[in-house]
Design an enzyme around this catalytic site. Structure first.
Site, PDB file in Angstrom:
ATOM      1  N   GLY A   1       0.969  -1.246   0.115  1.00 46.63           N
ATOM      2  CA  GLY A   1      -0.045  -0.066   0.035  1.00 46.63           C
ATOM      3  C   GLY A   1       0.871   1.183   0.260  1.00 46.63           C
TER       4      GLY A   1
ATOM      5  N   PHE B   1      -1.256   7.086   2.634  1.00 41.82           N
ATOM      6  CA  PHE B   1      -0.475   8.040   3.662  1.00 41.82           C
ATOM      7  C   PHE B   1       0.500   7.183   4.724  1.00 41.82           C
ATOM      8  CE2 PHE B   1      -4.108  10.701   2.573  1.00 41.82           C
ATOM      9  CZ  PHE B   1      -3.436  11.738   2.365  1.00 41.82           C
TER      10      PHE B   1
ATOM     11  N   VAL C   1      -1.863  -7.469  -4.534  1.00 38.63           N
ATOM     12  CA  VAL C   1      -1.658  -8.530  -3.623  1.00 38.63           C
ATOM     13  C   VAL C   1      -2.972  -9.067  -3.559  1.00 38.63           C
ATOM     14  CG1 VAL C   1      -0.965  -9.040  -1.549  1.00 38.63           C
ATOM     15  CG2 VAL C   1       0.463  -7.507  -2.727  1.00 38.63           C
TER      16      VAL C   1
ATOM     17  N   GLU D   1     -18.047  18.467   1.979  1.00 40.29           N
ATOM     18  CA  GLU D   1     -17.061  19.173   0.587  1.00 40.29           C
ATOM     19  C   GLU D   1     -17.715  18.786  -0.457  1.00 40.29           C
ATOM     20  OE1 GLU D   1     -13.210  18.848   3.246  1.00 40.29           O
ATOM     21  OE2 GLU D   1     -13.475  17.789   1.771  1.00 40.29           O
TER      22      GLU D   1
ATOM     23  N   ASP E   1      -5.875   2.822   8.026  1.00 41.59           N
ATOM     24  CA  ASP E   1      -7.321   2.552   7.906  1.00 41.59           C
ATOM     25  C   ASP E   1      -7.583   0.985   8.030  1.00 41.59           C
ATOM     26  OD1 ASP E   1      -7.597   5.331   7.247  1.00 41.59           O
ATOM     27  OD2 ASP E   1      -8.405   5.000   5.294  1.00 41.59           O
TER      28      ASP E   1
ATOM     29  N   ALA F   1      -6.258  10.445   7.677  1.00 43.44           N
ATOM     30  CA  ALA F   1      -4.896  10.555   7.418  1.00 43.44           C
ATOM     31  C   ALA F   1      -3.987  10.790   8.414  1.00 43.44           C
ATOM     32  CB  ALA F   1      -4.490  11.758   6.327  1.00 43.44           C
ATOM     33  N   GLN F   2      -4.331  11.291   9.544  1.00 39.25           N
ATOM     34  CA  GLN F   2      -3.469  11.474  10.769  1.00 39.25           C
ATOM     35  C   GLN F   2      -2.862  10.378  11.256  1.00 39.25           C
ATOM     36  OE1 GLN F   2      -1.336  13.864  12.077  1.00 39.25           O
ATOM     37  NE2 GLN F   2      -1.648  14.974  10.203  1.00 39.25           N
TER      38      GLN F   2
END
Length: 434
Positions: free
Chosen positions: A15, A18, A83, A174, A305, A322-323
């Protein structure tokens, strides 16, 4: 996979999101052989996918070549691979391009759209988790208006100009705001022969407030901003089905629409091969301990995630944002180096730096640990954070120039149908296989 042998232990990272990119950078030029696998050859800055979908940015400005990230790293290899399975007995990953042995395995496969088992919604709605999916949405939006100019059937024209976004989290909010700004400033000029006032933008939320993971103040502000832009908000409404034309809900509310964008949930992008008690079936997330070790394995880790690290504060794991992914990548890289040096590893502690969402021009909400604010200042904070987080100076410069141009001209020049999104008819909008 044609990876040369090395005297150093091999770390395989699955992967390039992030989490994967963060740990790859931190393991740069250590006494390790690192192999990064991803089904795309680029890293995607997912928080700005909605701007690609609505013509505010081109895809290349939020993507960065993975090989360029790692091109100067020693004993580091990237392979374009999908994968399929993990062979934990023989310590191998099985991919479409071959098998590869690992000494340490890091699973950072991220998440994918969760349709909660509804196949009709999966087939007929649009997801927005990848760049190709965002380009499909952009094409479909524009193609709908092109088709609306040609039809004399009022019901069909209304369905083509009716947009339903399911999910009132940051993505849905958004996207709804961006569509509303298109309706206000761009579409009337592009399609003067259509009554754009009849364009409907509906945001459907299953809970009693938008942005329910953020503060009540931010939730109320975002709803106020969206109302001012003309977005119809439907709370405490759950979509039960969509057949390509009609949305049914758990109430008497029904929508006739040619476009449904599904932003109502995500689940882990799981790879088979782990023992069943290491996987949370309902969420497809992998159980990890405080060191991000997968339950039952010493040399397999999961971050981002896909990982669920249950704690008193986060009983269902950390937020799929993301954080946490970036911070877990940092900590795990340090721990792998510690293990190599026979030093004790340290547990992961999440530092919640806050969350934010933008609703449109001069409209955003920001939650920091000790303060909440909204409006113009929040909008500038949102822009600065996202610009700073992009990989590559060129991407930062291109995005900034686009934002400045869009702000001054109130325009979006990315409204191009580069890759047409084909559908059979208004009753059958099937999502391309990505």
């Amino acid at each position: 996979m044609n990876i040369p042998r090395s005297s150093f232990p091999r770390v395989v990272i699955i992967g390039g999101g992030f989490a994967g990119i963060t740990i790859a950078k931190k393991l740069k030029n250590k006494k390790l052989q690192v192999v990064l696998l991803d089904k795309h050859n680029y890293h995607t800055f997912q928080p700005l996918l909605y701007q690609v979908a609505t013509g505010g940015l081109e895809a290349g400005s939020i993507a960065y070549p993975i090989r360029k990230v790692v091109q100067e790293y020693q004993d580091f290899y990237f392979r374009l691979a999908n994968v399929k399975e993990i062979d934990t007995v023989n310590q191998k990953v099985l991919a479409d391009i071959g098998d590869l042995h690992y000494d340490y395995l890091v699973i950072a496969t991220g998440s994918k759209t969760n349709y909660f088992g509804n196949k009709d919604i999966e087939n007929y709605s649009m997801a927005m988790k990848t760049i190709p999916q965002s380009l499909n949405i952009r094409s479909l939006i524009l193609e709908n208006f092109e088709q609306a100019t040609l039809t004399n059937d009022i019901a069909e024209r209304d369905a083509l100009m009716n947009f339903v976004i399911v999910g009132g989290g940051p993505t849905g909010v958004e996207l709804a705001g961006a569509l509303a700004e298109m309706k206000k400033a761009i579409l009337p000029k592009d399609y003067p022969d259509l009554d754009i006032r009849k364009m409907g933008i509906h945001l459907v939320q299953g809970s009693d407030r938008l942005l329910d993971a953020m503060s009540v103040k931010s939730s109320e502000s975002s709803e106020k901003f969206l109302h001012s832009l003309g977005v119809s908000i439907w709370k405490n409404v759950r979509v039960t089905n969509y057949d390509g034309r009609t949305i049914t809900t758990n109430s008497n509310l029904i929508f006739e629409t040619a476009t449904v964008i599904w932003a109502a949930g995500v689940k882990g992008a799981l790879i088979s091969g782990l023992q069943s008690d290491a996987v949370i079936e309902r969420a497809d997330r992998i159980k990890v301990n405080e060191y991000n070790q997968v339950l039952g394995y010493d040399n397999i880790f999961a971050i981002g995630d896909i990982a669920s690290m249950a704690s008193e504060k986060y009983p269902y794991g950390h937020p799929m944002m993301a954080q946490p992914a970036i911070q877990q990548g940092d900590t795990l890289a340090e721990n792998i180096i510690r293990k190599l040096n026979n030093k004790p590893i340290k547990p992961f502690e999440y530092n919640d730096k806050g969350s934010m969402a933008t609703i449109g021009r001069n409209k955003a909400v920001v939650d920091l640990p000790k303060m909440h604010f909204h409006g113009v200042f929040a909008w500038f904070v949102w822009m600065f954070v996202h610009l700073f987080s992009l990989i590559g100076f060129k991407n930062k410069a291109v995005v900034l120039m686009n934002w400045v141009y869009n702000y001054i001209k109130f325009d979006r020049e990315g409204r191009l149908i580069i890759r047409p999104y084909k559908k059979k008819n208004i009753q059958s909008f099937t999502t391309d296989e990505i």
